[in-house]
Write a protein that holds these residues in place. Structure first.
Motif, PDB file in Angstrom:
ATOM      1  N   PRO A   1      -0.374   4.810 -28.690  1.00 24.90           N
ATOM      2  CA  PRO A   1       0.167   3.912 -29.550  1.00 24.90           C
ATOM      3  C   PRO A   1      -0.414   3.432 -30.779  1.00 24.90           C
ATOM      4  O   PRO A   1      -0.107   2.829 -31.650  1.00 24.90           O
ATOM      5  CB  PRO A   1      -0.156   2.658 -28.617  1.00 24.90           C
ATOM      6  CG  PRO A   1      -1.270   2.795 -27.768  1.00 24.90           C
ATOM      7  CD  PRO A   1      -0.942   4.294 -27.395  1.00 24.90           C
ATOM      8  N   ALA A   2      -1.702   4.195 -31.062  1.00 24.22           N
ATOM      9  CA  ALA A   2      -2.608   4.026 -32.039  1.00 24.22           C
ATOM     10  C   ALA A   2      -1.785   4.700 -33.366  1.00 24.22           C
ATOM     11  O   ALA A   2      -2.201   4.650 -34.397  1.00 24.22           O
ATOM     12  CB  ALA A   2      -3.897   4.513 -31.987  1.00 24.22           C
ATOM     13  N   TYR A   3      -0.950   5.842 -33.036  1.00 24.95           N
ATOM     14  CA  TYR A   3      -0.200   6.560 -34.122  1.00 24.95           C
ATOM     15  C   TYR A   3       1.272   6.009 -34.413  1.00 24.95           C
ATOM     16  O   TYR A   3       2.128   5.963 -33.442  1.00 24.95           O
ATOM     17  CB  TYR A   3      -0.025   8.088 -33.707  1.00 24.95           C
ATOM     18  CG  TYR A   3      -1.700   8.618 -33.526  1.00 24.95           C
ATOM     19  CD1 TYR A   3      -2.128   9.073 -34.747  1.00 24.95           C
ATOM     20  CD2 TYR A   3      -2.210   8.979 -32.394  1.00 24.95           C
ATOM     21  CE1 TYR A   3      -3.388   9.583 -34.839  1.00 24.95           C
ATOM     22  CE2 TYR A   3      -3.471   9.257 -32.360  1.00 24.95           C
ATOM     23  CZ  TYR A   3      -4.065   9.911 -33.550  1.00 24.95           C
ATOM     24  OH  TYR A   3      -5.183  10.393 -33.429  1.00 24.95           O
ATOM     25  N   ALA A   4       1.469   5.873 -35.556  1.00 28.66           N
ATOM     26  CA  ALA A   4       2.992   5.444 -36.210  1.00 28.66           C
ATOM     27  C   ALA A   4       3.820   6.292 -35.972  1.00 28.66           C
ATOM     28  O   ALA A   4       5.110   6.362 -35.579  1.00 28.66           O
ATOM     29  CB  ALA A   4       2.876   4.777 -37.590  1.00 28.66           C
ATOM     30  N   THR A   5       3.280   7.488 -36.472  1.00 30.40           N
ATOM     31  CA  THR A   5       4.195   8.864 -35.904  1.00 30.40           C
ATOM     32  C   THR A   5       3.281  10.129 -35.466  1.00 30.40           C
ATOM     33  O   THR A   5       1.975  10.044 -35.614  1.00 30.40           O
ATOM     34  CB  THR A   5       4.834   9.441 -37.465  1.00 30.40           C
ATOM     35  OG1 THR A   5       3.449   9.608 -38.482  1.00 30.40           O
ATOM     36  CG2 THR A   5       5.449   8.513 -38.098  1.00 30.40           C
ATOM     37  N   MET A   6       3.678  10.701 -34.792  1.00 31.88           N
ATOM     38  CA  MET A   6       3.458  12.209 -34.043  1.00 31.88           C
ATOM     39  C   MET A   6       4.267  13.286 -34.202  1.00 31.88           C
ATOM     40  O   MET A   6       5.525  13.182 -33.803  1.00 31.88           O
ATOM     41  CB  MET A   6       2.893  11.555 -32.898  1.00 31.88           C
ATOM     42  CG  MET A   6       1.766  10.596 -32.805  1.00 31.88           C
ATOM     43  SD  MET A   6       1.430  10.565 -30.966  1.00 31.88           S
ATOM     44  CE  MET A   6       0.561  12.083 -30.711  1.00 31.88           C
ATOM     45  N   TYR A   7       3.583  14.498 -34.142  1.00 32.75           N
ATOM     46  CA  TYR A   7       4.292  15.785 -34.006  1.00 32.75           C
ATOM     47  C   TYR A   7       4.385  16.054 -32.653  1.00 32.75           C
ATOM     48  O   TYR A   7       3.144  16.230 -32.146  1.00 32.75           O
ATOM     49  CB  TYR A   7       3.936  16.893 -35.000  1.00 32.75           C
ATOM     50  CG  TYR A   7       4.193  16.547 -36.419  1.00 32.75           C
ATOM     51  CD1 TYR A   7       5.485  17.107 -37.119  1.00 32.75           C
ATOM     52  CD2 TYR A   7       3.630  15.807 -37.531  1.00 32.75           C
ATOM     53  CE1 TYR A   7       5.935  17.094 -38.260  1.00 32.75           C
ATOM     54  CE2 TYR A   7       3.659  15.729 -38.697  1.00 32.75           C
ATOM     55  CZ  TYR A   7       4.834  16.335 -39.035  1.00 32.75           C
ATOM     56  OH  TYR A   7       5.056  16.414 -40.512  1.00 32.75           O
ATOM     57  N   ILE A   8       5.634  16.320 -32.087  1.00 33.25           N
ATOM     58  CA  ILE A   8       5.526  17.065 -30.596  1.00 33.25           C
ATOM     59  C   ILE A   8       6.411  18.090 -30.665  1.00 33.25           C
ATOM     60  O   ILE A   8       7.609  18.074 -31.113  1.00 33.25           O
ATOM     61  CB  ILE A   8       5.938  15.887 -29.679  1.00 33.25           C
ATOM     62  CG1 ILE A   8       5.237  14.578 -29.787  1.00 33.25           C
ATOM     63  CG2 ILE A   8       6.196  16.483 -28.183  1.00 33.25           C
ATOM     64  CD1 ILE A   8       5.790  13.461 -29.073  1.00 33.25           C
TER      65      ILE A   8
ATOM     66  N   GLY B   1       3.175  20.189 -26.810  1.00 33.99           N
ATOM     67  CA  GLY B   1       1.972  20.054 -27.873  1.00 33.99           C
ATOM     68  C   GLY B   1       2.022  18.721 -28.817  1.00 33.99           C
ATOM     69  O   GLY B   1       3.047  18.375 -29.166  1.00 33.99           O
ATOM     70  N   ILE B   2       0.906  17.937 -28.960  1.00 34.19           N
ATOM     71  CA  ILE B   2       0.842  16.934 -29.736  1.00 34.19           C
ATOM     72  C   ILE B   2       0.110  17.044 -30.964  1.00 34.19           C
ATOM     73  O   ILE B   2      -1.143  17.621 -30.874  1.00 34.19           O
ATOM     74  CB  ILE B   2       0.280  15.869 -28.796  1.00 34.19           C
ATOM     75  CG1 ILE B   2       1.173  15.612 -27.466  1.00 34.19           C
ATOM     76  CG2 ILE B   2       0.113  14.345 -29.523  1.00 34.19           C
ATOM     77  CD1 ILE B   2       0.263  14.918 -26.417  1.00 34.19           C
ATOM     78  N   TYR B   3       0.691  16.580 -31.992  1.00 38.42           N
ATOM     79  CA  TYR B   3      -0.250  16.720 -33.356  1.00 38.42           C
ATOM     80  C   TYR B   3       0.036  15.561 -34.177  1.00 38.42           C
ATOM     81  O   TYR B   3       0.891  15.055 -34.316  1.00 38.42           O
ATOM     82  CB  TYR B   3       0.434  17.876 -33.956  1.00 38.42           C
ATOM     83  CG  TYR B   3       0.471  19.190 -33.280  1.00 38.42           C
ATOM     84  CD1 TYR B   3      -0.451  19.918 -33.079  1.00 38.42           C
ATOM     85  CD2 TYR B   3       1.735  19.703 -32.711  1.00 38.42           C
ATOM     86  CE1 TYR B   3      -0.418  21.234 -32.450  1.00 38.42           C
ATOM     87  CE2 TYR B   3       1.779  20.875 -32.041  1.00 38.42           C
ATOM     88  CZ  TYR B   3       0.961  21.510 -31.868  1.00 38.42           C
ATOM     89  OH  TYR B   3       0.919  22.840 -31.016  1.00 38.42           O
TER      90      TYR B   3
END
Length: 93
Positions: free
Chosen positions: A57-64, A69-71
């Motif tokens: 929840p700390a990230y507003a956007t994320m690459y998955i 894989g999470i970036y």
């Protein structure tokens, strides 16, 4: 098409000359606005993707990516490959 003669050290060559067509009508603006394009491109997250987003929840956007894989957004494109950027609905500012 017109040709232009070019002489270099005793050799004569003919090169094609490209002329700009100034009689063309101006192109029309695209019918979709950038805001609409952004909404169309926004992917629908799967349940698995939502579970991953819920865990961070700390990230507003994320690459998955497709393999889970999470970036973070600042990860270089070469490392994240074809990962998709998702908005995190569980983000707590």
């Amino acid at each position: 098409m017109a040709k232009q003669k070019v002489t270099t050290e005793g050799e004569e060559q003919e090169l094609p000359v490209i002329e700009e067509n100034t009689t063309q009508a101006p192109t029309e603006a695209p019918t979709t606005t950038p805001a609409k394009k952004a909404k169309e491109k926004e992917p629908e997250p799967s349940e698995h993707t939502l579970d991953i987003l819920r865990a961070f929840p700390a990230y507003a956007t994320m690459y998955i990516d497709t393999q889970g894989g999470i970036y973070t957004p600042d990860t270089p494109e070469k490392l994240r490959g074809n990962a998709v950027l998702y908005k995190n609905p569980y983000h707590k500012p």
